[in-house]
Design an enzyme around this catalytic site. Structure first.
Site, short mmCIF file in Angstrom:
data_model
loop_
_atom_site.label_atom_id
_atom_site.label_comp_id
_atom_site.label_asym_id
_atom_site.label_seq_id
_atom_site.Cartn_x
_atom_site.Cartn_y
_atom_site.Cartn_z
N TYR A 153 0.86 -1.18 0.00
CA TYR A 153 0.00 0.00 0.00
C TYR A 153 0.89 1.23 0.00
O TYR A 153 1.89 1.28 0.72
CB TYR A 153 -0.89 -0.02 1.25
N ASP A 248 9.33 2.85 -1.39
CA ASP A 248 8.38 3.54 -0.52
C ASP A 248 8.76 3.23 0.92
O ASP A 248 8.38 2.19 1.46
CB ASP A 248 6.95 3.10 -0.84
N LYS A 276 5.69 9.59 8.21
CA LYS A 276 5.62 9.07 9.57
C LYS A 276 6.74 9.60 10.49
O LYS A 276 6.65 10.72 10.98
CB LYS A 276 5.58 7.53 9.51
P1 KE4 Z 1 -0.40 8.53 4.43
O1 KE4 Z 1 -0.95 9.19 3.20
O2 KE4 Z 1 -1.44 7.72 5.17
O3 KE4 Z 1 0.37 9.50 5.33
O4 KE4 Z 1 0.73 7.49 3.94
C1 KE4 Z 1 0.37 6.50 3.02
C2 KE4 Z 1 1.37 5.36 3.08
C3 KE4 Z 1 2.33 5.28 2.07
N1 KE4 Z 1 3.24 4.28 2.07
C4 KE4 Z 1 3.26 3.36 3.06
C5 KE4 Z 1 4.29 2.28 3.02
C6 KE4 Z 1 2.32 3.42 4.12
O5 KE4 Z 1 2.35 2.48 5.10
C7 KE4 Z 1 1.35 4.43 4.12
C8 KE4 Z 1 0.28 4.54 5.20
N2 KE4 Z 1 0.24 3.47 6.14
C9 KE4 Z 1 -1.05 3.22 6.77
C10 KE4 Z 1 -0.87 2.12 7.81
N3 KE4 Z 1 -0.44 0.91 7.29
C11 KE4 Z 1 -1.62 4.44 7.38
C12 KE4 Z 1 -2.80 4.18 8.32
C13 KE4 Z 1 -4.09 4.68 7.74
O6 KE4 Z 1 -4.30 4.51 6.50
O7 KE4 Z 1 -4.89 5.19 8.54
#
Ligand code: KE4
Length: 437
Positions: A153, A248, A276
């Site tokens: 993801y 990523d 993060k």
């Molecule tokens: P955000 O747009 O949520 O800040 O980041 C997206 C993203 C991109 N790449 C990786 C590897 C990620 O894990 C994420 C977001 N991770 C999720 C949890 N696995 C965020 C939690 C959520 O969607 O509320």
């Protein structure tokens, strides 16, 4: 079913009432799907605060936190250095929509700690980072096709919501409505850790492929590390066909090691996305990498990218405070040791209870699986795990004061604030949980 069905006397009335009210104004009552507890059943908790390794919910229940705001809180909640940095910035202002010296400081720090990043641009989420990295890779190569991996993801980027992991996977909705077919027609989805499939695709289509985007350690189908040589295979096909390799590292960056996953596996991507940890808990993302690619970005080049709050002084202050702390000697040695102690303790207790269980771990990131497999390395193996058993485990752990990610398809995170006491309390809870399965 209440989140505390197995412990009905546990007070959750305020969380339940707030969830009721939230659903009157917010779709599903949450601002991000995975928080809704759809993956584990029951109602989501509402939290009033956190301290160190602990979260406190609105009914004053305390939990040892292994979500850490989904990875950012590698120092634990409200680390003094982060709070102090924010308080100091507040005396100057919240943001100016103009440049600040702090943006140079964090950019220099990122470029120093992750040498493959020669130029970096800050954004305000991981999604923005991956969306922008793909755009610049397409601009640089003048190609349209993108390769991603099933179970990975990268945020809710239209063209990547194709068998996405994380929330979409948890909701059993491998595709998203609202994404035009023409977008996903540009995206190949391959099995993770499968070199044959990768080489077959590139042999047939390599000349059309702008980039590969990959989680160098998958964390959105639970925690699945790359098999030996896999990341190098990605590097090799990108070199052979002139495609851009994007790691990523939104989740793995500064989480699995100071230099991220690329420093653990010694494979150098062309672009890296971050998020993060670099925001210290505030909204920050970043993308960066080879100078010749990044100088395609406006205002230097023809690839447009922008953001009102990019480089926010508050977010940068929190991020820099965190980046300073994680550079202290032995930070990752201790974090990794503590995580390993937790993993071994869980495995020993599962074995003693004769529960089919295995774990994965890279640095301060881990995954737990209810499975007969010795180790989990593919999306298919993840999907064959016993989710029902995870759900029961989740709720017994919650009843015993341990807050895990409310999904069988999410990684867990240990922070520097997780001391021996928290680890032991977690293992005591796990012993009860395995006995209840
Ligand atoms: P955000 O747009 O949520 O800040 O980041 C997206 C993203 C991109 N790449 C990786 C590897 C990620 O894990 C994420 C977001 N991770 C999720 C949890 N696995 C965020 C939690 C959520 O969607 O509320």
């Amino acid at each position: 079913m209440s989140a505390f069905a197995s412990n009905p006397d546990k007070k959750v009335s305020r969380s339940a009432a707030l969830f009721e009210e939230a659903q009157r104004y917010i779709p599903g009552g949450v601002n991000s799907p995975v928080r809704a507890f759809r993956g584990v059943g029951g109602n989501p908790l509402f939290f009033q605060g956190g301290e160190g390794a602990w979260l406190i919910d609105e009914d004053e229940n305390r939990y040892i936190d292994y979500v850490g705001a989904w990875g950012p809180l590698i120092l634990g909640h409200r680390h003094p250095a982060v709070i102090e940095a924010l308080q100091k910035q507040l005396t100057h202002g919240l943001g100016y929509g103009a440049s600040t010296e702090a943006e140079i400081t964090i950019a220099r720090t990122i470029c120093t700690l992750v040498p493959s990043i020669e130029r970096v641009r800050l954004v305000t989420s991981g999604t923005e980072a991956t969306m922008s990295a793909i755009r610049v890779a397409r601009g640089y190569t003048r190609r349209d096709k993108v390769v991603k991996f099933e179970g990975c993801y990268h945020g809710h980027v239209d063209g990547l919501l194709v068998k996405a992991g994380s929330g979409a996977l948890t909701l059993g909705e491998p595709d998203s409505l609202g994404v035009p077919k023409s977008y996903t027609d540009q995206t190949y989805v391959l099995p993770y850790n499968d070199v044959d499939a990768l080489e077959k695709l590139f042999a047939a289509n390599g000349k059309d492929i702008a980039c590969i985007i990959v989680e160098p350690v998958a964390g959105n189908m639970n925690c699945v590390p790359p098999l030996p040589g896999y990341l190098q295979a990605l590097r090799d096909v990108c070199d052979q066909y002139g495609s851009v390799l994007i790691f990523d590292e939104v989740m793995t960056g500064f989480r699995v090691a100071l230099g991220g996953a690329q420093s653990v596996y010694n494979v150098t991507p062309d672009l890296t996305t971050l998020g993060k940890v670099i925001g210290g808990g505030l909204p920050v993302g970043a993308f960066g990498g080879r100078r010749d690619i990044m100088e395609m970005i406006a205002p230097m080049g023809p690839v447009y990218q922008a953001g009102t709050l990019a480089g926010s002084p508050l977010a940068v202050a929190a991020g820099m405070a965190m980046l300073n702390e994680i550079q202290k000697p032995d930070f990752y040695t201790l974090l990794t040791q503590r995580t390993s102690t937790l993993m071994k303790g869980l495995q020993d207790r599962a074995d003693a209870a004769k529960i089919s269980f295995t774990t994965n771990q890279v640095g301060g990131m881990f995954g737990c699986f209810f499975t007969n497999e010795a180790k989990i390395s593919t999306f298919e193996q993840v999907m064959a795990c016993d989710v029902e058993r995870f759900r029961k485990y989740f709720h017994v752990m919650l009843n015993n004061g341990v807050y895990l990610a409310p999904s069988a398809f999410e990684a867990g995170f240990v922070s520097a604030a997780h001391g021996e006491e928290e680890i032991q309390l977690t293992l005591n809870a796990a012993e009860r949980a395995f006995a209840a399965l």
